[in-house]
Design an enzyme around this catalytic site. Sequence first.
Site, PDB file in Angstrom:
ATOM      1  N   SER A 139       5.964 -19.835   4.811  1.00  0.00           N
ATOM      2  CA  SER A 139       6.995 -20.192   3.827  1.00  0.00           C
ATOM      3  C   SER A 139       8.253 -20.630   4.560  1.00  0.00           C
ATOM      4  O   SER A 139       8.774 -19.898   5.397  1.00  0.00           O
ATOM      5  CB  SER A 139       7.343 -18.991   2.949  1.00  0.00           C
ATOM      6  OG  SER A 139       6.210 -18.602   2.221  1.00  0.00           O
ATOM      7  N   ARG A 163      12.653  -9.499   3.752  1.00  0.00           N
ATOM      8  CA  ARG A 163      12.616 -10.273   5.008  1.00  0.00           C
ATOM      9  C   ARG A 163      13.815  -9.938   5.899  1.00  0.00           C
ATOM     10  O   ARG A 163      14.389 -10.821   6.531  1.00  0.00           O
ATOM     11  CB  ARG A 163      12.562 -11.788   4.735  1.00  0.00           C
ATOM     12  CG  ARG A 163      11.380 -12.235   3.924  1.00  0.00           C
ATOM     13  CD  ARG A 163      10.039 -12.025   4.622  1.00  0.00           C
ATOM     14  NE  ARG A 163       8.956 -12.325   3.726  1.00  0.00           N
ATOM     15  CZ  ARG A 163       8.345 -11.410   2.960  1.00  0.00           C
ATOM     16  NH1 ARG A 163       8.674 -10.125   3.048  1.00  0.00           N
ATOM     17  NH2 ARG A 163       7.391 -11.759   2.140  1.00  0.00           N
ATOM     18  N   GLU A 221      13.611 -19.396   5.723  1.00  0.00           N
ATOM     19  CA  GLU A 221      13.007 -18.155   6.248  1.00  0.00           C
ATOM     20  C   GLU A 221      12.708 -18.376   7.737  1.00  0.00           C
ATOM     21  O   GLU A 221      12.741 -17.457   8.540  1.00  0.00           O
ATOM     22  CB  GLU A 221      11.717 -17.833   5.481  1.00  0.00           C
ATOM     23  CG  GLU A 221      11.115 -16.506   5.894  1.00  0.00           C
ATOM     24  CD  GLU A 221      10.035 -16.011   4.930  1.00  0.00           C
ATOM     25  OE1 GLU A 221      10.229 -16.113   3.707  1.00  0.00           O
ATOM     26  OE2 GLU A 221       9.001 -15.539   5.423  1.00  0.00           O
TER      27      GLU A 221
HETATM   28  C1  LIG Z   1       0.323 -19.912   7.977  1.00  0.00           C
HETATM   29  C2  LIG Z   1       1.402 -18.867   7.962  1.00  0.00           C
HETATM   30  C3  LIG Z   1       1.418 -17.897   6.967  1.00  0.00           C
HETATM   31  C4  LIG Z   1       2.417 -16.929   6.929  1.00  0.00           C
HETATM   32  N1  LIG Z   1       2.386 -15.991   5.945  1.00  0.00           N
HETATM   33  C5  LIG Z   1       3.359 -15.048   5.901  1.00  0.00           C
HETATM   34  C6  LIG Z   1       3.349 -14.035   4.885  1.00  0.00           C
HETATM   35  O1  LIG Z   1       2.466 -13.983   4.032  1.00  0.00           O
HETATM   36  N2  LIG Z   1       4.354 -13.126   4.876  1.00  0.00           N
HETATM   37  C7  LIG Z   1       5.352 -13.130   5.811  1.00  0.00           C
HETATM   38  O2  LIG Z   1       6.234 -12.267   5.751  1.00  0.00           O
HETATM   39  N3  LIG Z   1       5.382 -14.073   6.790  1.00  0.00           N
HETATM   40  C8  LIG Z   1       4.426 -15.012   6.853  1.00  0.00           C
HETATM   41  N4  LIG Z   1       4.446 -15.963   7.848  1.00  0.00           N
HETATM   42  C9  LIG Z   1       5.571 -15.987   8.814  1.00  0.00           C
HETATM   43  C10 LIG Z   1       5.356 -15.146  10.087  1.00  0.00           C
HETATM   44  O3  LIG Z   1       3.982 -15.045  10.428  1.00  0.00           O
HETATM   45  C11 LIG Z   1       5.959 -13.760   9.949  1.00  0.00           C
HETATM   46  O4  LIG Z   1       7.368 -13.828   9.745  1.00  0.00           O
HETATM   47  C12 LIG Z   1       5.700 -12.896  11.192  1.00  0.00           C
HETATM   48  O5  LIG Z   1       6.131 -11.586  10.936  1.00  0.00           O
HETATM   49  C13 LIG Z   1       6.422 -13.411  12.428  1.00  0.00           C
HETATM   50  O6  LIG Z   1       5.869 -12.732  13.539  1.00  0.00           O
HETATM   51  P1  LIG Z   1       5.874 -13.408  14.991  1.00  0.00           P
HETATM   52  O7  LIG Z   1       5.295 -12.444  15.938  1.00  0.00           O
HETATM   53  O8  LIG Z   1       5.279 -14.746  14.948  1.00  0.00           O
HETATM   54  O9  LIG Z   1       7.453 -13.512  15.215  1.00  0.00           O
HETATM   55  P2  LIG Z   1       8.230 -14.686  15.953  1.00  0.00           P
HETATM   56  O10 LIG Z   1       8.196 -15.910  15.100  1.00  0.00           O
HETATM   57  O11 LIG Z   1       7.779 -14.807  17.350  1.00  0.00           O
HETATM   58  O12 LIG Z   1       9.710 -14.080  15.930  1.00  0.00           O
HETATM   59  C14 LIG Z   1      10.402 -13.880  14.714  1.00  0.00           C
HETATM   60  C15 LIG Z   1      11.696 -13.130  15.067  1.00  0.00           C
HETATM   61  O13 LIG Z   1      11.348 -11.831  15.526  1.00  0.00           O
HETATM   62  C16 LIG Z   1      11.940 -11.574  16.811  1.00  0.00           C
HETATM   63  N5  LIG Z   1      10.994 -10.735  17.579  1.00  0.00           N
HETATM   64  C17 LIG Z   1       9.653 -10.912  17.725  1.00  0.00           C
HETATM   65  N6  LIG Z   1       9.130  -9.922  18.469  1.00  0.00           N
HETATM   66  C18 LIG Z   1      10.161  -9.111  18.813  1.00  0.00           C
HETATM   67  C19 LIG Z   1      10.260  -7.901  19.579  1.00  0.00           C
HETATM   68  N7  LIG Z   1       9.201  -7.310  20.141  1.00  0.00           N
HETATM   69  N8  LIG Z   1      11.483  -7.344  19.715  1.00  0.00           N
HETATM   70  C20 LIG Z   1      12.577  -7.932  19.178  1.00  0.00           C
HETATM   71  N9  LIG Z   1      12.547  -9.062  18.435  1.00  0.00           N
HETATM   72  C21 LIG Z   1      11.350  -9.626  18.258  1.00  0.00           C
HETATM   73  C22 LIG Z   1      12.127 -12.966  17.422  1.00  0.00           C
HETATM   74  O14 LIG Z   1      13.178 -12.954  18.365  1.00  0.00           O
HETATM   75  C23 LIG Z   1      12.469 -13.816  16.197  1.00  0.00           C
HETATM   76  O15 LIG Z   1      13.845 -13.758  15.903  1.00  0.00           O
HETATM   77  C24 LIG Z   1       3.453 -16.932   7.912  1.00  0.00           C
HETATM   78  C25 LIG Z   1       3.429 -17.907   8.928  1.00  0.00           C
HETATM   79  C26 LIG Z   1       2.423 -18.861   8.963  1.00  0.00           C
HETATM   80  C27 LIG Z   1       2.406 -19.873  10.079  1.00  0.00           C
END
Ligand SMILES: Cc1cc2nc3c(=O)[nH]c(=O)nc-3n(C[C@H](O)[C@H](O)[C@H](O)COP(=O)(O)OP(=O)(O)OC[C@H]3O[C@@H](n4cnc5c(N)ncnc54)[C@H](O)[C@@H]3O)c2cc1C
Length: 287
Positions: A212, A162, A282
């Site tokens: 998580s 992560r 996380e």
């Molecule tokens: C129901 C559910 C299940 C999930 N299951 C998993 C799983 O199995 N495994 C897992 O790893 N995660 C899981 N997650 C967590 C999450 O979906 C992941 O961490 C995902 O990768 C986050 O992506 P996001 O686009 O929503 O990022 P965001 O939450 O929008 O951002 C996360 C971070 O990334 C940065 N960021 C985003 N885009 C950019 C960009 N283009 N350039 C620079 N920085 C950027 C943001 O500034 C922030 O700091 C889950 C979440 C939920 C709600």
Amino acid sequence: MNFTYTENTPLAPYCSMKAGGYAKYLVLPKSESELLGAVGYFKEKNEKYIVVGNCSNLLFPDGLYDGAVIICTAVRGISEKDGFIEAYCGETLSSLARAACDASLTGLEFCYGIPGTIGGGVYMNAGAYGGELALAFVRGRFLSKNGEIVELTRDEMGFGYRKSIMQTEPLVLISATFKAEKGDKAEIRAQMDTLMAKRKASQPLEYPSCGSAFKRPEGHYAGALIEQCGLKGVSVGGAQVSVKHAGFVINAGNATATDVISLLTLVSDTVFEKTGVRLEPEIRIIK
Ligand SMILES: Cc1cc2nc3c(=O)[nH]c(=O)nc-3n(C[C@H](O)[C@H](O)[C@H](O)COP(=O)(O)OP(=O)(O)OC[C@H]3O[C@@H](n4cnc5c(N)ncnc54)[C@H](O)[C@@H]3O)c2cc1C
């Protein structure tokens, strides 16, 4: 200015926890050039800004985010050639898995059902069921802090559990290229369906959450420790430790970001007192 923004906009509707404050400026760029335009504009104005994806792993504290929130979910585009898939930052991880499947490529099935974007996925080195993005990542195109477009390869990404270099360097991911291996389309599809079924069976997908809530501590599972400490179902305001999966903190109804943050602290402190293991969130709490 090649993009538009709104002012004093509530962020909860954009966040998977359905909680949090509001943004002084909110931008929803629809292309790479709008994204670059927005970052350049707010930098020039000396405004604080943050680039985000689907907000499925972050929480904006209640109250004002005193700057620009740039949400990339409309910066889309995905293409495949010779086993290499290039995706723009706003594409979803599920689209990446689907694109791989369409091209009979295996190795990205684990992405299916993670509700984030490529940008957030690379930032977090998202992973599940034994896979993680780092394993397929070939290179990314980034906007550097000097405003230059730079390319980083996997070895330069500082990937860990992560973890990626994006968490310590102010890099904006524009697009990324992944490599997957030739496979059998029907088997790939079946594996994606199996993993999705596992998610539905084990995760409280019927409630808003950020997945998580805590990182997996070395040698333990966060959910098991939380359950062992009797914290399943414990709540602060509208935030609750899921009864279905103790590793998830859910918005059980009208939770504020403050409720969620207080519950994360309560859980982490209680688990530490009872087991000596310190759980690290996380979920990223945005400053
Ligand atoms: C129901 C559910 C299940 C999930 N299951 C998993 C799983 O199995 N495994 C897992 O790893 N995660 C899981 N997650 C967590 C999450 O979906 C992941 O961490 C995902 O990768 C986050 O992506 P996001 O686009 O929503 O990022 P965001 O939450 O929008 O951002 C996360 C971070 O990334 C940065 N960021 C985003 N885009 C950019 C960009 N283009 N350039 C620079 N920085 C950027 C943001 O500034 C922030 O700091 C889950 C979440 C939920 C709600």
